[in-house]
Scaffold this motif. Structure first.
Motif, short mmCIF file in Angstrom:
data_model
loop_
_atom_site.label_atom_id
_atom_site.label_comp_id
_atom_site.label_asym_id
_atom_site.label_seq_id
_atom_site.Cartn_x
_atom_site.Cartn_y
_atom_site.Cartn_z
N THR A 11 0.87 -1.24 0.05
CA THR A 11 -0.09 0.05 0.06
C THR A 11 0.71 1.12 0.14
O THR A 11 2.06 1.04 0.29
CB THR A 11 -0.91 0.07 1.24
OG1 THR A 11 0.05 0.16 2.36
CG2 THR A 11 -1.89 -1.14 1.47
N GLU A 12 0.19 2.52 -0.19
CA GLU A 12 0.86 3.71 -0.35
C GLU A 12 1.47 3.74 1.06
O GLU A 12 2.86 4.22 1.04
CB GLU A 12 -0.25 4.83 -0.63
CG GLU A 12 0.38 5.82 -1.03
CD GLU A 12 -0.77 6.90 -1.45
OE1 GLU A 12 -1.88 6.59 -1.52
OE2 GLU A 12 -0.33 8.11 -1.57
N GLU A 13 0.96 3.47 2.06
CA GLU A 13 1.38 3.66 3.46
C GLU A 13 2.67 2.85 3.80
O GLU A 13 3.63 3.16 4.39
CB GLU A 13 0.28 3.29 4.55
CG GLU A 13 -0.74 4.36 4.50
CD GLU A 13 -1.65 4.44 3.48
OE1 GLU A 13 -1.84 3.26 2.74
OE2 GLU A 13 -2.31 5.41 3.04
N GLU A 14 2.64 1.48 3.37
CA GLU A 14 3.66 0.59 3.46
C GLU A 14 4.87 1.18 2.77
O GLU A 14 6.19 1.13 3.21
CB GLU A 14 3.25 -0.69 3.13
CG GLU A 14 2.18 -1.67 4.00
CD GLU A 14 1.82 -2.87 3.28
OE1 GLU A 14 1.33 -3.66 4.33
OE2 GLU A 14 1.61 -2.80 2.35
N ILE A 15 4.68 1.57 1.55
CA ILE A 15 5.79 2.05 0.74
C ILE A 15 6.46 3.50 1.60
O ILE A 15 7.58 3.45 1.53
CB ILE A 15 5.28 2.41 -0.57
CG1 ILE A 15 4.78 1.35 -1.44
CG2 ILE A 15 6.68 2.96 -1.46
CD1 ILE A 15 4.15 1.41 -2.69
N ARG A 16 5.51 4.38 2.05
CA ARG A 16 6.17 5.45 2.57
C ARG A 16 7.05 5.30 3.71
O ARG A 16 8.21 5.82 3.76
CB ARG A 16 4.97 6.41 2.78
CG ARG A 16 5.14 7.78 3.13
CD ARG A 16 4.19 8.70 3.89
NE ARG A 16 3.19 8.68 2.75
CZ ARG A 16 1.91 8.42 2.97
NH1 ARG A 16 1.59 8.09 4.32
NH2 ARG A 16 1.00 8.57 1.96
N ALA A 17 6.46 4.44 4.47
CA ALA A 17 7.44 4.05 5.69
C ALA A 17 8.39 3.08 5.51
O ALA A 17 9.64 3.62 5.96
CB ALA A 17 6.45 3.07 6.58
N ARG A 18 8.73 2.39 4.60
CA ARG A 18 9.92 1.72 4.16
C ARG A 18 10.80 2.71 3.39
O ARG A 18 11.96 2.66 3.57
CB ARG A 18 9.42 0.54 3.18
CG ARG A 18 10.69 -0.44 2.78
CD ARG A 18 11.24 -1.07 4.06
NE ARG A 18 12.75 -1.66 3.69
CZ ARG A 18 13.71 -1.40 4.25
NH1 ARG A 18 13.88 -0.47 5.05
NH2 ARG A 18 14.72 -2.16 3.76
N VAL A 19 10.24 3.49 2.46
CA VAL A 19 11.03 4.35 1.88
C VAL A 19 11.92 5.43 2.75
O VAL A 19 13.00 5.78 2.64
CB VAL A 19 10.56 5.25 0.62
CG1 VAL A 19 11.26 6.23 0.08
CG2 VAL A 19 9.93 4.19 -0.24
N ALA A 20 11.14 5.88 3.58
CA ALA A 20 11.53 6.68 4.67
C ALA A 20 12.68 5.99 5.52
O ALA A 20 13.81 6.62 6.06
CB ALA A 20 10.53 7.33 5.54
N GLU A 21 12.37 4.77 5.83
CA GLU A 21 13.49 4.18 6.62
C GLU A 21 14.78 3.88 5.88
O GLU A 21 15.77 4.10 6.47
CB GLU A 21 12.68 2.62 6.72
CG GLU A 21 13.47 1.98 7.98
CD GLU A 21 12.58 0.66 8.24
OE1 GLU A 21 11.71 0.49 9.28
OE2 GLU A 21 12.43 -0.29 7.24
N MET A 22 14.59 3.54 4.49
CA MET A 22 15.71 3.61 3.58
C MET A 22 16.70 4.83 3.54
O MET A 22 17.85 4.89 3.42
CB MET A 22 15.28 3.12 2.27
CG MET A 22 14.61 1.59 2.18
SD MET A 22 14.17 1.17 0.59
CE MET A 22 15.54 0.61 -0.16
N GLY A 23 15.85 5.77 3.50
CA GLY A 23 16.66 7.46 3.39
C GLY A 23 17.14 7.66 4.64
O GLY A 23 18.29 8.02 4.64
N ARG A 24 16.78 7.13 5.79
CA ARG A 24 17.47 7.36 7.21
C ARG A 24 18.46 6.47 7.24
O ARG A 24 19.90 7.08 7.54
CB ARG A 24 16.56 7.07 8.20
CG ARG A 24 15.28 7.98 8.64
CD ARG A 24 14.91 7.94 9.95
NE ARG A 24 14.00 6.68 10.06
CZ ARG A 24 12.71 6.60 9.67
NH1 ARG A 24 12.32 7.45 9.14
NH2 ARG A 24 12.16 5.35 9.73
#
Ligand code: PRP
Ligand code: MN
Ligand code: MG
Length: 181
Positions: A11-24
């Motif tokens: 989902t959009e939310e799952e992607i957003r959370a994982r992408v933010a984690e990768m960015g960190r």
């Protein structure tokens, strides 16, 4: 969900959370350095746009477009550069950003090609990894999700150039592409 989808994979939310984690994680690893983000057009564009907004070190962008010859000859590993990077990468810390690693042909070629240009470092970041289809080895340093062998679209990924703008990732219904892979 889009009517051509079989089910939503992320989902959009799952992607957003994982992408933010990768960015960190990337920001921690490159602390004190300047990053050159290289996006592989066109599939990586949505992921790249979101990822870089979670990266806190100075990040520069460049883009490269490649094409592999039709499906039958794709297995030959022939990849051609349609649009090269605008600038040299010598001495730069390069992070290749991809939407998906499938057979590995695209990235196997690009890593060799870019390594020959003398970057200070070169790493690979992909949102999706489909290891069951690998034909050529690719070292992946940052991977968002490992996925099964299903045809996925959305969030940059296409089928015949369709579905790239969907904000989620879905499994394409076999009736749309006629089964097969
Ligand atoms: C897709 C995808 C990756 C590549 C992965 O790009 O975006 O770049 O294929 O496949 P591989 O590991 O088997 O090489 P595509 O060639 O469809 O172009 P696009 O990004 O413009 O959709
Ligand atoms: Mn691509
Ligand atoms: Mg494509």
């Amino acid at each position: 969900m889009h009517p051509d989808g079989e089910r939503i994979l992320f989902t959009e939310e799952e992607i957003r959370a994982r992408v933010a984690e990768m960015g960190r994680e990337i920001s921690r690893d490159y602390a004190g350095r300047e990053l050159l983000v290289v996006g592989i057009l066109k599939g990586a564009m949505i992921f790249l746009a979101d990822l870089v907004r979670s990266i806190t070190v100075p990040a520069f962008f460049d883009f490269i477009a490649v094409s592999s010859y039709g499906t039958s000859t794709k297995s030959s590993g022939a990849v051609r550069i349609l649009k090269d990077l605008d600038r040299g990468i010598e001495g730069r810390h390069v992070l290749i950003v991809e939407d998906i690693v499938d057979t590995g042909l695209t990235l196997n070629y690009l890593v060799d090609n870019l390594t020959a240009r003398g970057p200070a470092s070169l790493k690979v970041c992909t949102l999706l990894d489909k290891p069951s289809r690998r034909q050529k080895p690719v070292e992946i340093h940052y991977n968002g999700f490992t996925i099964p062998d299903e045809f996925v679209v959305g969030y940059g990924l296409d089928y015949n150039e369709c579905y790239r703008n969907l904000p989620y990732i879905m499994v394409l219904s076999p009736r749309v592409f006629g089964g097969g892979r």
